[in-house]
Design a protein around this motif. Structure first.
Motif, mmCIF file in Angstrom:
data_model
loop_
_atom_site.group_PDB
_atom_site.id
_atom_site.type_symbol
_atom_site.label_atom_id
_atom_site.label_comp_id
_atom_site.label_asym_id
_atom_site.label_seq_id
_atom_site.Cartn_x
_atom_site.Cartn_y
_atom_site.Cartn_z
ATOM 1 N N GLU A 79 -3.894 11.032 -3.279
ATOM 2 C CA GLU A 79 -3.485 11.525 -1.995
ATOM 3 C C GLU A 79 -4.432 10.864 -1.022
ATOM 4 N N GLU A 80 -5.719 10.610 -1.289
ATOM 5 C CA GLU A 80 -6.369 10.001 -0.705
ATOM 6 C C GLU A 80 -6.054 8.433 -0.457
ATOM 7 N N GLU A 81 -5.868 7.741 -1.596
ATOM 8 C CA GLU A 81 -5.434 6.467 -1.648
ATOM 9 C C GLU A 81 -4.185 6.329 -0.849
ATOM 10 N N ALA A 82 -3.148 7.068 -1.027
ATOM 11 C CA ALA A 82 -1.861 7.014 -0.284
ATOM 12 C C ALA A 82 -2.061 6.872 1.163
ATOM 13 N N ALA A 83 -2.906 7.988 1.546
ATOM 14 C CA ALA A 83 -3.286 8.075 3.146
ATOM 15 C C ALA A 83 -3.932 6.662 3.534
ATOM 16 N N ALA A 84 -4.860 6.134 2.946
ATOM 17 C CA ALA A 84 -5.432 5.059 3.068
ATOM 18 C C ALA A 84 -4.305 3.812 3.135
ATOM 19 N N VAL A 85 -3.414 3.676 2.166
ATOM 20 C CA VAL A 85 -2.422 2.752 1.953
ATOM 21 C C VAL A 85 -1.725 2.775 3.598
ATOM 22 N N GLU A 86 -1.368 3.996 3.654
ATOM 23 C CA GLU A 86 -0.285 4.301 5.119
ATOM 24 C C GLU A 86 -1.301 3.746 6.158
ATOM 25 N N GLN A 87 -2.694 3.987 6.181
ATOM 26 C CA GLN A 87 -3.444 3.492 7.207
ATOM 27 C C GLN A 87 -3.630 2.039 7.300
ATOM 28 N N TYR A 88 -3.587 1.213 6.271
ATOM 29 C CA TYR A 88 -3.834 -0.190 6.442
ATOM 30 C C TYR A 88 -2.404 -1.004 6.382
ATOM 31 N N ARG A 89 -1.406 0.125 6.186
ATOM 32 C CA ARG A 89 -0.110 -0.784 6.263
ATOM 33 C C ARG A 89 0.170 -1.845 7.091
ATOM 34 N N PRO A 90 -0.219 -1.715 8.549
ATOM 35 C CA PRO A 90 -0.030 -2.756 9.499
ATOM 36 C C PRO A 90 -0.728 -4.018 9.272
ATOM 37 N N PHE A 91 -1.543 -4.023 8.209
ATOM 38 C CA PHE A 91 -2.124 -5.220 7.861
ATOM 39 C C PHE A 91 -1.743 -6.129 6.614
#
Lengths: 931, 385
Positions: free
Chosen positions: A274-286
């Motif tokens: 869950e944490e990683e998925a949230a992080a992925v979403e966070q860094y998706r713009p890059f």
């Protein structure tokens, strides 16, 4: 015995009837049913009673019932009879069951007569008086109808059987043979031997039951073994179940722990995902940031930064060096006096100091040596002076004189030793001569003194003394004479000795003078012997030579030189010190000053050298600095180009974008990895399914906790093994339980078998006992009969001939009966002895009659012959034979009473015709005599 | 107050050999013994005893079945936690392979399996039992000689439990069944000695002042054969630990009674004999009893008395055993005086009988009666007695 009268009070048809008999031939005549048999029975019962014999109880014979008085009244009677001895007796009987009694009295005297009685109370008078039992009586003297043998094939046998009957005893129709027959039948029934069917059956039964009993007991043993085995299996099973439970518990516990771990891990992974998925979403713009040049600015920036750092460091180093150079310069300026002095100045100063010190030491050493040598010289000079004085006083030849004196002393000593040896030899020769002459003189003197003393005595005394003392005096004189002789011979020797002694004494005197002189010289020289003197002389001469040497002088000359040298060196050192401004106190340089000089020289040199190096380093750093600055400019330009190309404002912006892209990549990778991990962890399961399984396992553990378990730890293979073993044990237990159950069902109760066995054994024992009893009875009866026959046959033979002759009118006189009661007769026609059955029927009857009479005689054992009682015995005879028979009876009646009962007129007529005196006829049809 | 139930000599599964009982009745009698044992267990429960003592011969070693043992051990187990103490006797010795090992012993059963005094102390109950067991059918040594209660049991009520014979020891006779001198028991310091062996109960030791019973045989709780007079049962002991006194209550447990009758038939004829026997067996007092009837006296020759002829009359009895000791009423003196084969027969047999004894004499006597019957013309009875 003869019967005189019968009084039938009440007996059958007779009531109050009396019948009297004569002593000879009596004929009782009457029609059928007139009571002939009744009378015969009356006689029998009067003699032997109405009760059964041989039994302990009063049992009446069947005939007793038969003759109950027809008219009622007393069932009783009386009989008078007379014995051969003339006594007349009267027997009275009451046959009534309740009043069964008898009395026997002497008919003349009226006194009661007693005979032995049996247990029934029956008086055995007839047996005692006639010598025969009822059986013998009935079978011998009571004679039934004869001639019945006509129709029998084996009349001899019949006769024999009749005889045997007579001997058998018991009832009228019983014999030993019939008893044997009965017993044999019984024996046949149960088997003659124990090998019979019945025994065999019982033995088989017993064997079977014994086997069954054994089986039952073996069965119990087997059952016991099975039970023990079952218990062992149960114990094994319990252990095995315990082990299994423990293993299962352990496996379940492990499983529960594993599940717990997996669930926890899975939950962690899920959280991380869950944490990683949230992080992925966070860094998706890059996600689209290009990372191809991503590391380059970083390197350049690093290099840029490193170059800047290097420049800063170089600048700092240069500054430091310059500071240091300034410090050094100041220091050098402080030690300006020492500038220009090279390393050689230090070396020179060190050498100077060494030389100066060596010079100092040399001066000290030389001074010491000079002083030491001067003292020694002074001592030697003193000694030399002393020795010079001495030797001057002694003269130069004192030494030679001493040497000569020594030599002379040695010569004198040797001479003295030679003289001493000579004197010793002469003395050893002179000793015995002196002793002998001394002894002879003593003896002679004593003898003379004694003789002189005795001259004053009388003559006799002189004689006596002379006699007594003449011998010793003579011996003494001889001895003294001998001594004088020897003395003469020893005179030359003694002279020689004296000369030697003089020489010796002169020599000694000379040696003493020599020694004295030498001692004087030595004393003057203050030595103790010649050697010391020589040594002292040599010392003297040595000193003289030594004092002549100029070493001390040389040394004394050297000192000033050394001192000059030292001064020179001091000047050099002090001068040099002064040159650099170091002043030695009292102008004597010390180590401190010299060391300071050396150190300062060295410091200045080092500073100057360091300064030089620093300058070189500073120049190098400056060059490096320039190079770095050039690099810095290059990097800066390159970075600017990159940033411009990436559309970034600056490095921070560039780094932020790159890191954003990298964070995206990292979290995306992490997300994928965690998802893979979770997948691997769950193996297709879900966390919920794992939780369910965990609950089930926990329940199993709780269940296993209730059971007894063994201590672990165990492994899977042990669990599998325990499972298999437990299962095998359960199967064995079940099988064994089935076996035991089957055995229990099949088991025979040993107690019940024992009962059956006991019954069979008792039965067999009873049969054996019965068989044994039967065999004993049979054998005993046969033995009894044989004995009886063997005893009776000879007795029969005693009389049968006489009776036979009487009955047959003398035709058959020679008749014999053997032990088996076979009757043989000598036929008068042929004079041959033939079996009786070869004779005519009439002859056989006659012989049978004779045999009966003979038997009665034999069995009566010589007692009163009983009256012959004939019951129509000749009814079957023809007239001739009947006449013969009556004739025979007439003859017999001459010797004993005969009573013939008949209903036939023929016999009455024959009797009336043939019987003589004494014949008495009783007609039953007539009015009876009244008792 | 300590309550102890004392019994002995059950002889479970005895086959009653020599009793004359048929198989059916033996089975019934064996069931009676089980019933008695159940009754004893019930008594122990009803009277709330602290222990049940069985002084040997609980069963017959040679005949006891597994089923009986299971039943008995089950009943004992059912009495738990009350302890049951057993001292094996000569009929149920405890050796390797004995029935004691056939079934598992219940936990509350204490078996004295050693042939030497052993102590089982139950301090929580305040008593200790000292016992030993037969290891073989015969034990000749006086194993209780010198026994003394261990000092560790000093504060407890001490009871000796043993199978053994005091009479033989008292009379100084050699005994095969563990001779016990009462003096040894008296000296051992026990408060009570629970004995077993004799089937008729009696007190061996009694305090002359307090009349406290010190040693006793309870007798068999069920009579096993005729001739055992008196009631059969068990002893319920009440032991006052403080006063060291023991009183015993006899509780009758027997299921059946044995009655022995003796009838003199002398002087009776066949009819009278029948009447006498039938009247005797129909006595209401004999109902349900095991009756043993001995007939004796002189009866007329030729009369054979057979038990089966009276079975109808004896229906009310449990069993009817007829012992015919009658003799035919022959006047042997008289017959022996005859100069006949019969006379000679009697004389010869009497001579032999005078010299014989035992079975031989009996057989000769049989031969005598058989011969005399035969002389009288009577056929020999085919049915054996």
């Amino acid at each position: 015995m003869r019967i005189d009268r019968l009084d039938l009070t009440g007996f059958g048809r007779f009531s109050g009837r009396s019948i009297a008999f004569g002593p000879g031939f009596n004929l009782v005549h009457g029609p059928n049913e007139a009571g002939k048999s009744t009378l015969l029975s009356f006689i029998e019962l009067m003699l032997y009673g109405a009760k059964k014999e041989g039994v302990g109880k009063r049992i009446f014979l069947p005939v007793h019932e038969q003759y109950q008085p027809w008219s009622g009244g007393a069932y009783a009677g009386r009989m008078l009879f007379t014995l051969a001895d003339g006594r007349s007796l009267e027997i009275t009987r009451n046959f009534d069951r309740e009043r069964d009694e008898l009395s026997l009295i002497d008919a003349v005297l009226g006194t009661e007569i007693e005979f032995p009685r049996d247990r029934r109370g029956e008086m055995l008078f007839a047996r005692e008086l006639l010598g025969m039992t009822r059986s013998v009586f009935l079978n011998t003297v009571m004679i039934p109808q004869m001639g019945l043998a006509e129709g029998i094939d084996d009349p001899d046998n019949e006769l024999r059987q009749d005889l045997l009957k007579a001997l058998a005893g018991g009832a009228r129709d019983r014999s030993a043979a019939s008893a044997l027959s009965i017993l044999n039948r019984a024996l046949e029934n149960i088997g003659r031997t124990d090998r019979g069917k019945r025994d065999a059956l019982l033995r088989e039964t017993i064997a079977r039951l014994e086997e069954e009993l054994k089986r039952a007991r073996d069965h119990r043993i087997q059952l016991q073994m099975n039970r023990e085995r079952a218990r062992a299996i149960e114990a094994d099973l319990e252990r095995s179940t315990g082990l299994l439970a423990a293993l299962q518990w352990q496996m379940a516990t492990d499983r529960a722990a594993e599940l717990e771990q997996r669930i926890v891990r899975a939950r962690e992974l899920a959280a991380r995902i869950e944490e990683e998925a949230a992080a992925v979403e966070q860094y998706r713009p890059f996600r689209e940031v290009d990372l191809r040049n991503a590391d380059k600015p970083i390197g350049l920036e690093d290099q840029l930064q490193a170059t800047r750092t290097a420049i800063a460091e170089l600048e700092k180093k240069i500054a430091d060096i310059e500071n240091e150079l300034r410090g050094n310069k100041e220091k050098v300026q402080e030690l300006n006096a020492f500038r220009g002095l090279g390393p050689e100045a230090v070396t020179e100063m060190i050498e100077l100091r060494a030389e100066w010190r060596a010079a100092q030491e040399a001066i000290v050493r030389v001074r010491g040596e000079v002083e030491g040598n001067l003292a020694k010289v002074r001592e030697k000079q003193q000694r030399f002076s002393e020795l010079e004085t001495l030797f001057t006083a002694l003269g130069d030849d004192a030494g030679l004189r001493l040497e000569e004196l020594n030599r002379r002393e040695a010569e004198l000593t040797a001479e003295l030793e030679g003289l001493t040896d000579r004197a010793g030899e002469q003395s050893s020769r002179q000793g015995p001569q002196r002793a002998l002459s001394l002894a002879g003189g003593v003896v002679a003197i004593v003898s003379l003194i004694a003789a002189g003393a005795l001259y004053g005595l009388d003559f006799l005394g002189v004689i006596e003394v002379g006699l007594l003392w003449a011998i010793p005096a003579g011996i003494g004189l001889i001895a003294a004479l001998a001594a004088l002789i020897f003395r003469g011979r020893g005179g030359a020797l003694e002279n020689s000795m004296r000369e030697v002694t003089v020489i010796f004494e002169d020599t000694q005197e000379e040696r003493k003078a020599v020694r004295k002189e030498r001692a004087t010289i030595l004393s003057l020289a203050s030595v103790k012997d010649y050697d010391a003197f020589i040594k002292q002389r040599m010392e003297y001469e040595g000193l003289r030579d030594s004092l002549a040497d100029n070493a001390v002088l040389i040394q004394q000359k050297r000192l000033p030189h050394l001192e000059d040298e030292l001064e020179k060196l001091r000047f050099q050192i002090v001068d040099r010190l002064k040159n650099v401004g170091i002043t030695a106190p009292r102008d004597v340089p010390g180590d401190d000053e010299i060391n300071r000089y050396i150190e300062n020289v060295r410091t200045v040199q080092e500073l100057e050298e360091k300064h030089h190096h620093k300058l070189e380093s500073r120049d190098e750093w400056r060059a490096e600095l320039g190079k770095r600055q050039t690099e810095l400019d290059g990097f800066t330009r390159e970075l600017q180009a990159i940033y411009r190309a990436a559309g970034c404002r600056n490095y921070a912006d560039f780094v932020s974008r790159v890191e954003g892209r990298r964070a995206f990549d990292k979290h995306q990778a992490n997300l994928d990895r965690q998802r893979d991990n979770l997948e691997n962890l769950l193996h297709g399961a879900t966390i919920e399914s794992l939780e369910k399984e965990r609950e089930a396992v926990r329940e199993l553990i709780a269940d296993l906790d209730q059971r007894e378990k063994l201590a672990g730890p165990f492994n899977t293979s042990e669990l599998e093994e325990a499972k298999q073993r437990t299962e095998a044990l359960r199967q064995e237990r079940d099988t064994l339980a089935g076996t035991i159950e089957t055995m229990n069902r099949a088991a025979r109760d040993p107690g019940l078998v024992e009962i059956e066995l006991e019954a069979a054994r008792v039965e067999l024992e009873r049969i054996a006992r019965r068989r044994g009893a039967l065999i004993i009875a049979l054998e005993t009866i046969e033995e009894a009969a044989t004995r009886l026959h063997a005893g009776i046959a000879p007795l029969i033979n005693e009389n049968i001939g006489a009776y036979s002759a009487a009955i047959t009118g003398g035709r058959y006189r020679d008749v014999k009966v053997d032990d088996s009661f076979t009757v043989r007769v000598r036929a008068p026609e042929t004079d041959a002895v033939v079996p009786v059955h070869n004779l005519s029927a009439g002859a056989r009857d006659q012989l049978f009659f004779a045999a009966r009479l003979a038997l009665s005689d034999a069995l009566s054992h010589g007692r009163d012959p009983a009256p012959l009682l004939l019951d129509d015995s000749f009814v079957e005879y023809d007239a001739a034979r009947a006449a013969e028979a009556i004739a025979a009876l007439t003859r017999i009646a001459a010797g004993r009473q005969v009573i013939l009962f008949t209903c036939h007129e023929r016999e009455r007529e024959l009797a009336r015709r043939q019987a003589g005196e004494g014949f008495r006829e009783i007609d039953l049809a007539q009015e009876p005599d009244r008792a | 107050m300590l309550r102890i139930l004392h019994t002995a000599d059950l002889h479970l599964d005895t086959p009653f050999t020599g009793s004359g009982l048929d198989r059916e009745r033996v089975t019934q009698r064996r069931a009676d013994l089980i019933t008695v044992f159940r009754r004893i267990i019930e008594l122990a429960r009803e009277r709330d005893v602290h222990a049940l003592l069985i002084a040997g011969d609980l069963f017959e070693e040679d005949y006891v079945t597994s089923a009986t043992l299971q039943l008995v051990f089950g009943l004992i187990a059912g009495l738990a936690p009350t302890p049951v103490f057993i001292s094996p006797g000569n009929h149920d010795p405890c050796h390797d392979g004995s029935p004691w090992q056939l079934e598992s012993l219940p936990p509350n059963l204490h078996l004295f399996s050693q042939q030497s005094p052993t102590t089982i102390a139950l301090p929580e109950h305040g008593f200790a039992v000292h016992g030993l067991g037969f290891r073989a059918p015969h034990v000749t040594g006086q194993l209780w000689k010198g026994f003394a209660v261990p000092t560790s049991c000093a504060g407890l009520v001490n009871i000796i439990l043993t199978h053994g014979a005091v009479r033989e020891a008292e009379e100084g006779r050699a005994a095969k069944y563990l001779p016990i001198d009462p003096a040894d028991l008296n000296a051992g310091g026990a408060d009570y000695v629970a004995l077993g062996h004799y089937h008729t109960g009696f007190t061996v030791l009694e305090d002359r002042f307090t009349h406290s019973i010190r040693a006793a045989y309870p007798g068999a709780p069920e009579p096993l054969r005729a001739g055992r007079s008196g009631d059969h049962g068990v002893l319920l002991l009440a032991i006052d630990a403080a006063a060291r006194t023991c009183t015993a209550e006899r509780i009758v447990t027997q299921q059946r009674r044995y009655r022995r009758l003796e009838l003199d038939l002398t002087g009776l004829d066949a009819g009278a004999i029948d009447a006498v026997i039938i009247r005797a067996v129909r006595d209401p007092e004999l109902a349900g009893a095991l009756v043993e009837m001995r007939l004796f006296g002189r009866i007329p020759p030729g009369i054979h008395i057979r038990a089966q002829d009276y079975q109808d009359a004896a229906q009310g009895l449990f069993s009817f055993l007829l012992i015919d000791d009658t003799a035919p009423d022959f006047d042997l003196e008289s017959i022996a005086g005859e100069e006949t084969a019969r006379g000679a027969f009697v004389r010869m047999l009497r001579e032999q009988m005078a010299a014989a004894e035992g079975t031989e004499k009996e057989m000769l006597e049989d031969a005598l009666w058989l011969g005399l019957d035969a002389f009288d013309g009577r056929a020999v009875e085919e049915v054996l007695p």
